[in-house]
Design a protein around this motif. Sequence first.
Motif, PDB file in Angstrom:
ATOM      1  N   HIS A  29      54.172  40.626  70.990  1.00  0.00           N
ATOM      2  CA  HIS A  29      55.461  40.904  71.608  1.00  0.00           C
ATOM      3  C   HIS A  29      55.387  40.714  73.129  1.00  0.00           C
ATOM      4  O   HIS A  29      54.410  41.127  73.770  1.00  0.00           O
ATOM      5  N   ASP A  30      56.434  40.101  73.685  1.00  0.00           N
ATOM      6  CA  ASP A  30      56.534  39.919  75.131  1.00  0.00           C
ATOM      7  C   ASP A  30      56.714  41.295  75.801  1.00  0.00           C
ATOM      8  O   ASP A  30      57.446  42.146  75.303  1.00  0.00           O
ATOM      9  N   ASN A  87      58.158  26.832  78.318  1.00  0.00           N
ATOM     10  CA  ASN A  87      58.394  26.539  79.728  1.00  0.00           C
ATOM     11  C   ASN A  87      57.184  25.795  80.288  1.00  0.00           C
ATOM     12  O   ASN A  87      56.037  26.172  80.027  1.00  0.00           O
ATOM     13  N   GLY A  93      60.048  27.096  84.695  1.00  0.00           N
ATOM     14  CA  GLY A  93      60.022  28.556  84.652  1.00  0.00           C
ATOM     15  C   GLY A  93      58.720  29.133  84.121  1.00  0.00           C
ATOM     16  O   GLY A  93      58.668  30.306  83.756  1.00  0.00           O
ATOM     17  N   SER A  95      55.368  30.966  84.147  1.00  0.00           N
ATOM     18  CA  SER A  95      54.732  31.939  85.048  1.00  0.00           C
ATOM     19  C   SER A  95      53.299  32.274  84.651  1.00  0.00           C
ATOM     20  O   SER A  95      52.572  32.860  85.445  1.00  0.00           O
ATOM     21  N   HIS A 100      52.259  28.710  75.943  1.00  0.00           N
ATOM     22  CA  HIS A 100      52.833  29.743  75.071  1.00  0.00           C
ATOM     23  C   HIS A 100      54.220  29.311  74.638  1.00  0.00           C
ATOM     24  O   HIS A 100      54.963  28.696  75.398  1.00  0.00           O
ATOM     25  N   HIS A 102      57.751  30.811  73.338  1.00  0.00           N
ATOM     26  CA  HIS A 102      58.577  32.002  73.171  1.00  0.00           C
ATOM     27  C   HIS A 102      59.317  31.904  71.839  1.00  0.00           C
ATOM     28  O   HIS A 102      59.907  30.856  71.530  1.00  0.00           O
TER      29      HIS A 102
HETATM   30  P1  5GP Z   1      56.759  32.059  81.068  1.00  0.00           P
HETATM   31  O1  5GP Z   1      57.669  32.514  82.171  1.00  0.00           O
HETATM   32  O2  5GP Z   1      55.402  31.643  81.633  1.00  0.00           O
HETATM   33  O3  5GP Z   1      57.335  31.050  80.154  1.00  0.00           O
HETATM   34  O4  5GP Z   1      56.524  33.333  80.146  1.00  0.00           O
HETATM   35  C1  5GP Z   1      55.563  34.296  80.391  1.00  0.00           C
HETATM   36  C2  5GP Z   1      55.961  35.508  79.590  1.00  0.00           C
HETATM   37  O5  5GP Z   1      54.840  36.369  79.509  1.00  0.00           O
HETATM   38  C3  5GP Z   1      57.093  36.332  80.209  1.00  0.00           C
HETATM   39  O6  5GP Z   1      58.175  36.420  79.290  1.00  0.00           O
HETATM   40  C4  5GP Z   1      56.464  37.690  80.479  1.00  0.00           C
HETATM   41  O7  5GP Z   1      57.338  38.761  80.233  1.00  0.00           O
HETATM   42  C5  5GP Z   1      55.265  37.695  79.535  1.00  0.00           C
HETATM   43  N1  5GP Z   1      54.139  38.472  79.996  1.00  0.00           N
HETATM   44  C6  5GP Z   1      53.555  38.416  81.226  1.00  0.00           C
HETATM   45  N2  5GP Z   1      52.492  39.238  81.286  1.00  0.00           N
HETATM   46  C7  5GP Z   1      52.387  39.815  80.054  1.00  0.00           C
HETATM   47  C8  5GP Z   1      51.473  40.762  79.505  1.00  0.00           C
HETATM   48  O8  5GP Z   1      50.529  41.224  80.146  1.00  0.00           O
HETATM   49  N3  5GP Z   1      51.675  41.134  78.209  1.00  0.00           N
HETATM   50  C9  5GP Z   1      52.701  40.618  77.455  1.00  0.00           C
HETATM   51  N4  5GP Z   1      52.805  41.042  76.196  1.00  0.00           N
HETATM   52  N5  5GP Z   1      53.579  39.725  77.954  1.00  0.00           N
HETATM   53  C10 5GP Z   1      53.430  39.333  79.241  1.00  0.00           C
END
Ligand code: 5GP
Length: 114
Positions: A29-30, A87, A93, A95, A100, A102
């Motif tokens: 889970h995010d 992403n 987007g 980060s 990964h 979503h």
């Molecule tokens: P991005 O922006 O790179 O596509 O998505 C990164 C996702 O990782 C974000 O939705 C963020 O909420 C999630 N995320 C970042 N750090 C952690 C973490 O330590 N644990 C979990 N479960 N999700 C994380």
Amino acid sequence: MEKTIFQKICDKDIPADIVYEDDQVLAFHDANPQAPTHVLMIPRKAISRVNDAQDEDKLLLGHLLLKAAEVARDLGLGENGFRLVINNGQDGGESVPHLHCHILGGRPLQWPPG
Ligand code: 5GP
């Protein structure tokens, strides 16, 4: 090179709410959900982003996508639908520099994304 946060989750250095794992991928889970269901599916292999994936990764990426759909069904999203998002890079987007996907669902999602 220092481990990313997702590599640490993979290696169980830090906890996550894991919903699926096998020898190739992990789903959890995010931490900051953007929909009633928001799960991340990652490969165990540390591929930074889809733009850095290689031809040798094609079976792994196919597996990841099929398992993402399976996890979505297992979480009850099969009937109403869901969205898979990857992403890539700054404008995309991204980060966390560990590939990964979503898995988002549980509400109608808008299009186009912002
Ligand atoms: P991005 O922006 O790179 O596509 O998505 C990164 C996702 O990782 C974000 O939705 C963020 O909420 C999630 N995320 C970042 N750090 C952690 C973490 O330590 N644990 C979990 N479960 N999700 C994380």
